[in-house]
Design a protein around this motif. Structure first.
Motif, PDB file in Angstrom:
ATOM      1  N   GLU A 240     -11.838 -29.961  -6.338  1.00  0.00           N
ATOM      2  CA  GLU A 240     -12.494 -30.606  -7.476  1.00  0.00           C
ATOM      3  C   GLU A 240     -12.400 -29.735  -8.734  1.00  0.00           C
ATOM      4  O   GLU A 240     -12.089 -30.228  -9.815  1.00  0.00           O
TER       5      GLU A 240
ATOM      6  N   ASP B 151     -13.896 -34.638   2.345  1.00  0.00           N
ATOM      7  CA  ASP B 151     -15.135 -35.127   1.736  1.00  0.00           C
ATOM      8  C   ASP B 151     -16.313 -34.861   2.626  1.00  0.00           C
ATOM      9  O   ASP B 151     -16.233 -34.811   3.807  1.00  0.00           O
TER      10      ASP B 151
ATOM     11  N   ARG C  44      -9.422 -38.633   1.950  1.00  0.00           N
ATOM     12  CA  ARG C  44     -10.819 -38.276   2.233  1.00  0.00           C
ATOM     13  C   ARG C  44     -11.001 -37.356   3.438  1.00  0.00           C
ATOM     14  O   ARG C  44     -11.987 -37.451   4.154  1.00  0.00           O
TER      15      ARG C  44
ATOM     16  N   THR D 237      -8.673 -29.716 -10.128  1.00  0.00           N
ATOM     17  CA  THR D 237      -8.006 -30.990 -10.409  1.00  0.00           C
ATOM     18  C   THR D 237      -8.298 -31.395 -11.849  1.00  0.00           C
ATOM     19  O   THR D 237      -9.460 -31.573 -12.217  1.00  0.00           O
TER      20      THR D 237
ATOM     21  N   LYS E 240      -2.618 -40.487 -10.614  1.00  0.00           N
ATOM     22  CA  LYS E 240      -2.915 -40.752  -9.210  1.00  0.00           C
ATOM     23  C   LYS E 240      -1.725 -40.317  -8.351  1.00  0.00           C
ATOM     24  O   LYS E 240      -0.573 -40.520  -8.715  1.00  0.00           O
TER      25      LYS E 240
ATOM     26  N   LEU F 285      -5.304 -32.171  -2.126  1.00  0.00           N
ATOM     27  CA  LEU F 285      -5.431 -32.670  -3.501  1.00  0.00           C
ATOM     28  C   LEU F 285      -6.310 -33.916  -3.498  1.00  0.00           C
ATOM     29  O   LEU F 285      -6.131 -34.796  -2.647  1.00  0.00           O
ATOM     30  N   SER F 286      -7.239 -33.974  -4.424  1.00  0.00           N
ATOM     31  CA  SER F 286      -8.115 -35.145  -4.580  1.00  0.00           C
ATOM     32  C   SER F 286      -8.833 -35.505  -3.274  1.00  0.00           C
ATOM     33  O   SER F 286      -8.989 -36.682  -2.947  1.00  0.00           O
TER      34      SER F 286
ATOM     35  N   ALA G 290      -0.677 -31.281 -11.113  1.00  0.00           N
ATOM     36  CA  ALA G 290      -1.411 -31.172  -9.843  1.00  0.00           C
ATOM     37  C   ALA G 290      -1.610 -29.705  -9.482  1.00  0.00           C
ATOM     38  O   ALA G 290      -0.664 -28.920  -9.518  1.00  0.00           O
TER      39      ALA G 290
END
Length: 191
Positions: free
Chosen positions: A123, A191, A188, A126, A132, A168-169, A143
């Protein structure tokens, strides 16, 4: 009479606990077997991709050490175009069952503090307006490269030399660094 009733309750409870434990062990063994099957199938898909990659990269001139990054990008673009054409738009390396296996690997390898740290690193680094990440496309130019903890890299299936895991992300991405090509995305995971 009372002793027989108490003994019966104890034996009944012991049998129920034994049955529940047996069921848990059986489910755990099944999950481990399923994970091994998923990893083996993933390795087969990786090997098939690697064969295509090497076949298509072979005729291209090798990337030389140079200060001319335009030439390097031109060769990477050529390789990426050839690979995307050969793979097609729906080629996948990752299945839903594999995502579950990877989540189990992460949970059994990293502590909660490790997972929080990786998530915070992703986070923090980024960029807010980063494009995206998409399959069959290059990584966004801005990135970040967040370090995946070494114990996790060791626990994950080994990738062919032209591929890398990229966090990433919140996702784990399989990236062909020779062609700058996102091959697949496990969303995810952190997360």
């Amino acid at each position: 009479m009372r002793n027989h009733s108490t003994l019966g309750k104890i034996l009944g409870a012991s049998f129920a606990a034994f049955a529940a434990l047996t069921l848990l062990v059986t489910e755990s063994v099944k999950a481990q077997a399923n994970a091994k099957v998923e990893i083996a199938a993933f390795q087969t898909r990786l090997n098939a991709y690697s064969e295509i990659h090497r076949k298509l990269e072979g005729p291209l001139p090798p990337i030389q050490v140079t200060k001319d990054m335009d030439e390097v990008h031109r060769l990477m673009d050529q390789l990426r175009g050839r690979i995307v054409a050969a793979r097609g738009p729906r080629a996948t390396l990752i299945t839903p069952a594999l995502v579950g296996t990877f989540k189990q690997t992460i949970a059994s390898t990293l502590t909660l503090a490790d997972i929080v740290y990786v998530s915070e690193e992703i986070e923090e680094h980024t960029p807010p307006r980063m494009d995206k990440v998409r399959v069959n496309r290059p990584l966004p130019g801005n990135a970040p490269f967040v370090t995946i903890p070494p114990p996790l890299l060791k626990a994950l299936p080994e990738l062919p030399p032209e591929l890398r895991y990229v966090a990433l992300s919140g996702a784990l991405i399989i990236w062909d660094h020779h062609a700058d090509l996102v091959l697949d995305i496990m969303p995810r995971l952190f997360d």
